[in-house]
Design an enzyme around this catalytic site. Sequence first.
Site, mmCIF file in Angstrom:
data_model
loop_
_atom_site.group_PDB
_atom_site.id
_atom_site.type_symbol
_atom_site.label_atom_id
_atom_site.label_comp_id
_atom_site.label_asym_id
_atom_site.label_seq_id
_atom_site.Cartn_x
_atom_site.Cartn_y
_atom_site.Cartn_z
ATOM 1 N N HIS A 262 -12.149 13.630 6.917
ATOM 2 C CA HIS A 262 -10.856 13.427 7.563
ATOM 3 C C HIS A 262 -10.168 12.251 6.886
ATOM 4 O O HIS A 262 -10.831 11.288 6.498
ATOM 5 C CB HIS A 262 -11.047 13.133 9.056
ATOM 6 C CG HIS A 262 -9.809 13.321 9.859
ATOM 7 N ND1 HIS A 262 -8.871 12.336 9.983
ATOM 8 C CD2 HIS A 262 -9.344 14.386 10.550
ATOM 9 C CE1 HIS A 262 -7.878 12.785 10.738
ATOM 10 N NE2 HIS A 262 -8.140 14.027 11.091
ATOM 11 N N ASP A 320 -12.682 20.816 13.595
ATOM 12 C CA ASP A 320 -12.667 22.201 13.124
ATOM 13 C C ASP A 320 -14.053 22.751 12.837
ATOM 14 O O ASP A 320 -14.230 23.962 12.748
ATOM 15 C CB ASP A 320 -11.787 22.310 11.869
ATOM 16 C CG ASP A 320 -10.328 22.133 12.208
ATOM 17 O OD1 ASP A 320 -9.929 22.584 13.289
ATOM 18 O OD2 ASP A 320 -9.593 21.525 11.419
HETATM 19 N N1 ACO Z 1 -16.866 18.390 1.638
HETATM 20 C C1 ACO Z 1 -17.291 17.817 0.506
HETATM 21 N N2 ACO Z 1 -16.723 16.727 -0.059
HETATM 22 C C2 ACO Z 1 -15.666 16.205 0.577
HETATM 23 C C3 ACO Z 1 -15.168 16.741 1.781
HETATM 24 C C4 ACO Z 1 -15.819 17.879 2.309
HETATM 25 N N3 ACO Z 1 -15.386 18.455 3.420
HETATM 26 N N4 ACO Z 1 -14.112 16.007 2.174
HETATM 27 C C5 ACO Z 1 -13.936 15.054 1.274
HETATM 28 N N5 ACO Z 1 -14.876 15.152 0.290
HETATM 29 C C6 ACO Z 1 -15.033 14.290 -0.859
HETATM 30 C C7 ACO Z 1 -14.053 14.666 -1.971
HETATM 31 O O1 ACO Z 1 -14.584 15.638 -2.849
HETATM 32 C C8 ACO Z 1 -13.847 13.329 -2.640
HETATM 33 O O2 ACO Z 1 -14.970 13.086 -3.450
HETATM 34 P P1 ACO Z 1 -14.832 12.229 -4.811
HETATM 35 O O3 ACO Z 1 -14.381 10.861 -4.383
HETATM 36 O O4 ACO Z 1 -16.213 12.257 -5.377
HETATM 37 O O5 ACO Z 1 -13.820 12.949 -5.641
HETATM 38 C C9 ACO Z 1 -13.895 12.338 -1.494
HETATM 39 O O6 ACO Z 1 -14.658 12.979 -0.478
HETATM 40 C C10 ACO Z 1 -12.513 11.999 -0.936
HETATM 41 O O7 ACO Z 1 -11.824 13.227 -0.670
HETATM 42 P P2 ACO Z 1 -10.237 13.310 -0.598
HETATM 43 O O8 ACO Z 1 -9.843 14.740 -0.593
HETATM 44 O O9 ACO Z 1 -9.613 12.445 -1.623
HETATM 45 O O10 ACO Z 1 -9.976 12.619 0.794
HETATM 46 P P3 ACO Z 1 -8.877 13.001 1.814
HETATM 47 O O11 ACO Z 1 -8.709 11.880 2.748
HETATM 48 O O12 ACO Z 1 -7.645 13.461 1.117
HETATM 49 O O13 ACO Z 1 -9.566 14.263 2.521
HETATM 50 C C11 ACO Z 1 -9.631 16.174 3.857
HETATM 51 C C12 ACO Z 1 -9.324 14.676 3.788
HETATM 52 C C13 ACO Z 1 -8.562 16.924 3.053
HETATM 53 C C14 ACO Z 1 -9.570 16.597 5.300
HETATM 54 C C15 ACO Z 1 -11.031 16.459 3.254
HETATM 55 O O14 ACO Z 1 -12.016 15.732 3.927
HETATM 56 C C16 ACO Z 1 -11.363 17.952 3.265
HETATM 57 O O15 ACO Z 1 -10.974 18.671 2.331
HETATM 58 N N6 ACO Z 1 -12.111 18.427 4.299
HETATM 59 C C17 ACO Z 1 -12.395 19.851 4.434
HETATM 60 C C18 ACO Z 1 -11.243 20.553 5.125
HETATM 61 C C19 ACO Z 1 -11.167 20.190 6.578
HETATM 62 O O16 ACO Z 1 -12.151 20.214 7.303
HETATM 63 N N7 ACO Z 1 -9.946 19.895 7.042
HETATM 64 C C20 ACO Z 1 -9.669 19.629 8.453
HETATM 65 C C21 ACO Z 1 -9.335 18.195 8.682
HETATM 66 S S1 ACO Z 1 -9.067 17.918 10.413
HETATM 67 C C22 ACO Z 1 -7.573 18.650 10.756
HETATM 68 O O17 ACO Z 1 -6.697 18.733 9.945
HETATM 69 C C23 ACO Z 1 -7.393 19.258 12.073
#
Ligand code: ACO
Length: 383
Positions: A262, A320
């Site tokens: 998140h 989620d």
């Molecule tokens: N699985 C694996 N790795 C992850 C995940 C995940 N779910 N989420 C983040 N990471 C990793 C990324 O690969 C990244 O790794 P790196 O630094 O080695 O490149 C690091 O964590 C940071 O990720 P970002 O995408 O830059 O962080 P951001 O704050 O933008 O991410 C997000 C937030 C988009 C929600 C992300 O955690 C994600 O894609 N989660 C999966 C989708 C999800 O569950 N979304 C629902 C969110 S809650 C809602 O909207 C109701």
Amino acid sequence: MSEKPVINYGLEGIYVDESAISKVDGQNGKLWYRGYSIENLAEQSNFEEISYLLLNGNLPTNNQYEEFVEKLKERRDLPKEVKEVIKVMAPVSHPMDVMRTATSMLVMYDKDPNNRESGATMYKVVTLLAKLPTIAAATGRFREGKDYISPDHSLGHSANFLYMLTGKKPNEFESKLIDLMFILHAEHSTNASTFSVLVTASTLADVYSATTSGIGTLKGSLHGGADEAALNMMNAIGDPNNTEKYIEEALEGKQRIMGFGHRVYKTYDPRAKLVRSYLEESLTKEPLDEVKRLLQIVLRAEKLMIDKLGKTKGIWPNIDFFAGPLYRVLGIDSQMFTPIFVASRMAGWGSHVVEYWHNNKLVRPVEWYTGSIDLPYVPMNKR
Ligand code: ACO
């Protein structure tokens, strides 16, 4: 040439406004709607009351509550043409696409759609709040070739939604579960879809346009669409014994595990904790084999992910991850998960529009240009 500024990709960490609607404490895993903790509201309130709270800033008196509930009930049904369009679209389009289109159509029935006075805005928001569950339920019915079910005024807001979707009046526990999901999804500060709603509202476009923007933004799997994507992942895992292998391989392949991580929570999402506890409670009530299997996958995936990424990278379960299995307790199809999110989040979107228009400012950020300038124009026959 001037020096490249610091760029906050994805507006990460950027404050864009002040708001008194909700507070997300991402470090400690806390959430408050208008100052009331999500745990207290989930336990003691209901969706109608928290919608009133979010929109008006205070808990309603008995009379205010009754009046608000009555308005929602009166406006639940859909115009004939909207039902017809849903019927055409639902068998071929994703329910979120149907939601977006049907919501946009509602502007036709508003005699003064561009009126932004606070009373008129509230009227539009409450109308959308009343009709979105019906749009979602009609979509769910028509996509399966079933008939439209008219609203039942003896049922509360979310229980009526479940009835219109399934054709079965929910028992007390089922009513509690669906209302919990409506409450927990109602509001979450400046998330992507709420921001999108505000960007549209900030241009002084109407409430229907702003809501349609929100629906389009909520659809994506990094935001609201993650509930459906997470359940699809659990189904791809299939056998609970396959959980660890599936996740390890996905992580090695740099895939995202849906329902984890998140932008703001760097610890356990408090909404996820609540859904998880009700999911466990559902196991005491003659659960389907499918739900038992999903819960095993959920618990094994949760443990692995927290060990691997929770403590090291702050990637924890979000709401989620648990939403899909809980909706499956209620027999709801995975493509209907995000439309429920829309119906619920309307309370938050509407509250933000009302608040934002008190002190409107056009949203217009800047970007750092990396292309060329002053290129000589070459006529087409010389290229
Ligand atoms: N699985 C694996 N790795 C992850 C995940 C995940 N779910 N989420 C983040 N990471 C990793 C990324 O690969 C990244 O790794 P790196 O630094 O080695 O490149 C690091 O964590 C940071 O990720 P970002 O995408 O830059 O962080 P951001 O704050 O933008 O991410 C997000 C937030 C988009 C929600 C992300 O955690 C994600 O894609 N989660 C999966 C989708 C999800 O569950 N979304 C629902 C969110 S809650 C809602 O909207 C109701």
